[in-house]
Design an enzyme around this catalytic site. Structure first.
Site, PDB file in Angstrom:
ATOM      1  N   LEU A  50       0.126  -0.791   6.767  1.00 20.41           N
ATOM      2  CA  LEU A  50       1.390  -0.067   6.578  1.00 20.41           C
ATOM      3  C   LEU A  50       1.284   1.408   6.943  1.00 20.41           C
ATOM      4  O   LEU A  50       2.241   2.005   7.418  1.00 20.41           O
ATOM      5  CB  LEU A  50       1.846  -0.194   5.116  1.00 20.41           C
ATOM      6  CG  LEU A  50       2.247  -1.595   4.648  1.00 20.41           C
ATOM      7  CD1 LEU A  50       2.419  -1.630   3.130  1.00 20.41           C
ATOM      8  CD2 LEU A  50       3.538  -2.029   5.330  1.00 20.41           C
ATOM      9  N   GLY A  53      -2.822   7.741   4.327  1.00 21.82           N
ATOM     10  CA  GLY A  53      -2.531   9.084   3.833  1.00 21.82           C
ATOM     11  C   GLY A  53      -3.792   9.910   3.832  1.00 21.82           C
ATOM     12  O   GLY A  53      -4.699   9.656   4.634  1.00 21.82           O
ATOM     13  N   GLY A  54      -3.868  10.885   2.923  1.00 21.83           N
ATOM     14  CA  GLY A  54      -5.021  11.784   2.854  1.00 21.83           C
ATOM     15  C   GLY A  54      -6.326  11.018   2.732  1.00 21.83           C
ATOM     16  O   GLY A  54      -7.261  11.243   3.497  1.00 21.83           O
ATOM     17  N   PHE A  55      -6.419  10.119   1.773  1.00 19.66           N
ATOM     18  CA  PHE A  55      -7.643   9.325   1.650  1.00 19.66           C
ATOM     19  C   PHE A  55      -7.364   7.875   1.285  1.00 19.66           C
ATOM     20  O   PHE A  55      -8.253   7.129   0.914  1.00 19.66           O
ATOM     21  CB  PHE A  55      -8.650   9.968   0.690  1.00 19.66           C
ATOM     22  CG  PHE A  55      -8.066  10.426  -0.607  1.00 19.66           C
ATOM     23  CD1 PHE A  55      -8.028   9.586  -1.699  1.00 19.66           C
ATOM     24  CD2 PHE A  55      -7.576  11.728  -0.739  1.00 19.66           C
ATOM     25  CE1 PHE A  55      -7.488  10.008  -2.895  1.00 19.66           C
ATOM     26  CE2 PHE A  55      -7.027  12.155  -1.942  1.00 19.66           C
ATOM     27  CZ  PHE A  55      -6.979  11.301  -3.021  1.00 19.66           C
ATOM     28  N   CYS A  58      -2.997   1.792   3.380  1.00 14.57           N
ATOM     29  CA  CYS A  58      -2.025   0.952   2.726  1.00 14.57           C
ATOM     30  C   CYS A  58      -1.782  -0.315   3.549  1.00 14.57           C
ATOM     31  O   CYS A  58      -1.574  -0.236   4.763  1.00 14.57           O
ATOM     32  CB  CYS A  58      -0.752   1.778   2.597  1.00 14.57           C
ATOM     33  SG  CYS A  58       0.224   1.313   1.212  1.00 14.57           S
ATOM     34  N   LYS A  73      -2.331  -0.084  -2.015  1.00 16.76           N
ATOM     35  CA  LYS A  73      -2.894   1.199  -1.609  1.00 16.76           C
ATOM     36  C   LYS A  73      -4.380   1.143  -1.953  1.00 16.76           C
ATOM     37  O   LYS A  73      -4.737   0.830  -3.092  1.00 16.76           O
ATOM     38  CB  LYS A  73      -2.167   2.302  -2.380  1.00 16.76           C
ATOM     39  CG  LYS A  73      -2.417   3.680  -1.883  1.00 16.76           C
ATOM     40  CD  LYS A  73      -1.394   4.651  -2.448  1.00 16.76           C
ATOM     41  CE  LYS A  73      -1.882   6.065  -2.253  1.00 16.76           C
ATOM     42  NZ  LYS A  73      -0.866   7.050  -2.634  1.00 16.76           N
ATOM     43  N   ASP A 166       6.432  17.339  -5.339  1.00 20.07           N
ATOM     44  CA  ASP A 166       6.163  17.170  -3.908  1.00 20.07           C
ATOM     45  C   ASP A 166       7.259  16.305  -3.275  1.00 20.07           C
ATOM     46  O   ASP A 166       6.973  15.428  -2.472  1.00 20.07           O
ATOM     47  CB  ASP A 166       4.776  16.545  -3.713  1.00 20.07           C
ATOM     48  CG  ASP A 166       4.271  16.667  -2.278  1.00 20.07           C
ATOM     49  OD1 ASP A 166       4.767  17.537  -1.525  1.00 20.07           O
ATOM     50  OD2 ASP A 166       3.378  15.875  -1.894  1.00 20.07           O
TER      51      ASP A 166
HETATM   52  P1  ADP Z   1      -1.714   9.502   0.190  1.00 19.32           P
HETATM   53  O1  ADP Z   1      -1.417   9.568  -1.278  1.00 19.32           O
HETATM   54  O2  ADP Z   1      -3.175   9.399   0.497  1.00 19.32           O
HETATM   55  O3  ADP Z   1      -1.008  10.568   0.975  1.00 19.32           O
HETATM   56  P2  ADP Z   1       0.445   7.724   0.701  1.00 19.32           P
HETATM   57  O4  ADP Z   1       0.928   7.339  -0.646  1.00 19.32           O
HETATM   58  O5  ADP Z   1       1.247   8.759   1.419  1.00 19.32           O
HETATM   59  O6  ADP Z   1      -1.077   8.113   0.680  1.00 19.32           O
HETATM   60  O7  ADP Z   1       0.402   6.409   1.600  1.00 19.32           O
HETATM   61  C1  ADP Z   1      -0.011   6.452   2.942  1.00 19.32           C
HETATM   62  C2  ADP Z   1       0.956   5.683   3.839  1.00 19.32           C
HETATM   63  O8  ADP Z   1       1.015   4.328   3.417  1.00 19.32           O
HETATM   64  C3  ADP Z   1       2.388   6.178   3.792  1.00 19.32           C
HETATM   65  O9  ADP Z   1       2.627   7.205   4.700  1.00 19.32           O
HETATM   66  C4  ADP Z   1       3.163   4.918   4.164  1.00 19.32           C
HETATM   67  O10 ADP Z   1       3.164   4.727   5.558  1.00 19.32           O
HETATM   68  C5  ADP Z   1       2.342   3.832   3.531  1.00 19.32           C
HETATM   69  N1  ADP Z   1       2.843   3.492   2.185  1.00 19.32           N
HETATM   70  C6  ADP Z   1       2.517   4.079   1.007  1.00 19.32           C
HETATM   71  N2  ADP Z   1       3.138   3.496  -0.041  1.00 19.32           N
HETATM   72  C7  ADP Z   1       3.880   2.497   0.484  1.00 19.32           C
HETATM   73  C8  ADP Z   1       4.758   1.504  -0.079  1.00 19.32           C
HETATM   74  N3  ADP Z   1       4.977   1.442  -1.389  1.00 19.32           N
HETATM   75  N4  ADP Z   1       5.350   0.630   0.771  1.00 19.32           N
HETATM   76  C9  ADP Z   1       5.128   0.698   2.116  1.00 19.32           C
HETATM   77  N5  ADP Z   1       4.309   1.596   2.708  1.00 19.32           N
HETATM   78  C10 ADP Z   1       3.698   2.492   1.909  1.00 19.32           C
END
Ligand code: ADP
Length: 328
Positions: A50, A53-55, A58, A73, A166
């Site tokens: 999907l 993100g930072g670390f 998904c 995640k 945020d």
């Molecule tokens: P981080 O906390 O490391 O920044 P994120 O929560 O932003 O990570 O998740 C990284 C990526 O995963 C998101 O940019 C999105 O593309 C995908 N993602 C995160 N949560 C979901 C979700 N609930 N459903 C679908 N995709 C998700």
């Protein structure tokens, strides 16, 4: 000397998803089946990638027992425990207690093969950020619907003494019905008291959405009103197609924020007519004095949402992520 066999098959090229995950901070892609430990442990079959993100990475995960699909995640467990991963711990602590139709639901978290898995509502239609990037800007009825849903989520958070801190278009996910689900609680904070709020004067948030009292640490900001500032920035960005204080450098953004220096685009630059009510709503949220900013209830009572100003659609179509709807 070793002979090179030119006819030997080449090693398989890792798929894009696997490549994306090949890093020291990100975990490896999950195995085909992920098993939650314990007697009642569930099994999830891993689906498509999907995002990352930072670390965290998904993936889709389908609960084997009943076929329900979630977002998984995945974070390396050593990252989840390190000090730098405080973001992840607050996320678990705060997020796991929240239940609201417009907040990504946290289902469970568990450890499996040196990774920590967080099972979340699947948001299959991406984020508002992706949608605005594709479409350049959104129509008034779409903005009204998103803002109302967002206000519902923020009201819920603030009532429980949680500040998200945020809020930005990239953290507003869209589920299969195109309903907003606020996600990423990595910077959220429980606002325990004024004193505690003052203690947490660390700079956080993406500068484009940052409230003035967060820049000016001496003011000791960080009450929930920072989220209302972000609502103003989000509303502007959905209508205009760019955030109000957009600049090349962080310093320039800060300067513009402190001087409340933002300009609405000319009405048809994005083929959007932006009515006075919308501008007025945004300017009420972008107030340098945090006490003067409206509450989520004040926002939904604003003229921008009244029936004479225009419609609020009951549902949005996923095809509108790419193409502009025509409102009759
Ligand atoms: P981080 O906390 O490391 O920044 P994120 O929560 O932003 O990570 O998740 C990284 C990526 O995963 C998101 O940019 C999105 O593309 C995908 N993602 C995160 N949560 C979901 C979700 N609930 N459903 C679908 N995709 C998700």
């Amino acid at each position: 000397q070793q002979k090179v066999d030119r006819h030997a098959p080449l090693p398989p090229v890792p798929p894009a998803a696997a490549k994306a995950a090949l890093s020291k901070v990100h975990p490896p892609p999950p195995p085909p089946v992920v098993t939650e430990p314990g007697e009642d442990g569930e099994q999830y079959s891993t689906g498509s990638f999907l995002g990352k993100g930072g670390f965290a990475i998904c993936y889709e995960g389908q609960l084997v027992r009943n076929g329900r699909v979630f977002a998984m995640k995945v974070v390396r467990s050593e990252m989840a425990q390190k000090k730098m991963a405080e973001k992840f711990r607050t996320e678990l602590e705060i997020h796991s207690k929240l239940r609201h139709p417009n907040i990504v639901r946290f289902h469970r978290a568990f450890a499996f093969e040196s990774c920590t898995y967080v099972v979340l509502d699947l948001c299959s239609n991406g984020s508002v950020m992706d949608m605005v990037k594709r479409r350049k800007c959104l129509t008034l009825p779409e903005v009204r619907r998103f803002m109302i849903q967002l206000c519902g989520a923020v009201k819920y958070l603030h009532k429980r003494n949680v500040a998200h801190r945020d809020l930005k278009m990239g953290n507003l996910f869209l589920d299969h019905n195109m309903d907003i689900k606020v996600g990423d609680f990595g910077l959220a904070a429980m606002i325990i008291s004024e004193k505690e709020a003052k203690r947490r004067q660390t700079l956080c948030g993406t500068p484009n959405y940052i409230a003035p009292e967060v820049i000016d640490r001496s003011k000791g900001g960080h009450n929930q009103k920072v989220d209302i500032w972000s609502l103003g920035v989000i509303c502007f960005a959905m209508l205009a197609g760019f955030p109000p204080f957009q600049s090349k450098t962080q310093e320039e953004i800060y300067k513009k924020v402190k001087n409340l220096n933002y300009v609405w685009p000319k009405d048809n630059e994005c083929s959007n007519f932006i009515p006075e009510q919308a501008k007025n709503l945004v300017s009420s949220c972008l107030n340098l004095d945090e006490e003067q900013r409206p509450s989520p209830d004040d926002i939904v009572d604003h003229d921008f949402f009244n029936m004479y100003s225009g419609c609020i659609p009951r549902a949005l179509d996923p095809s509108w992520r790419q193409t502009k709807p025509v409102w009759l």
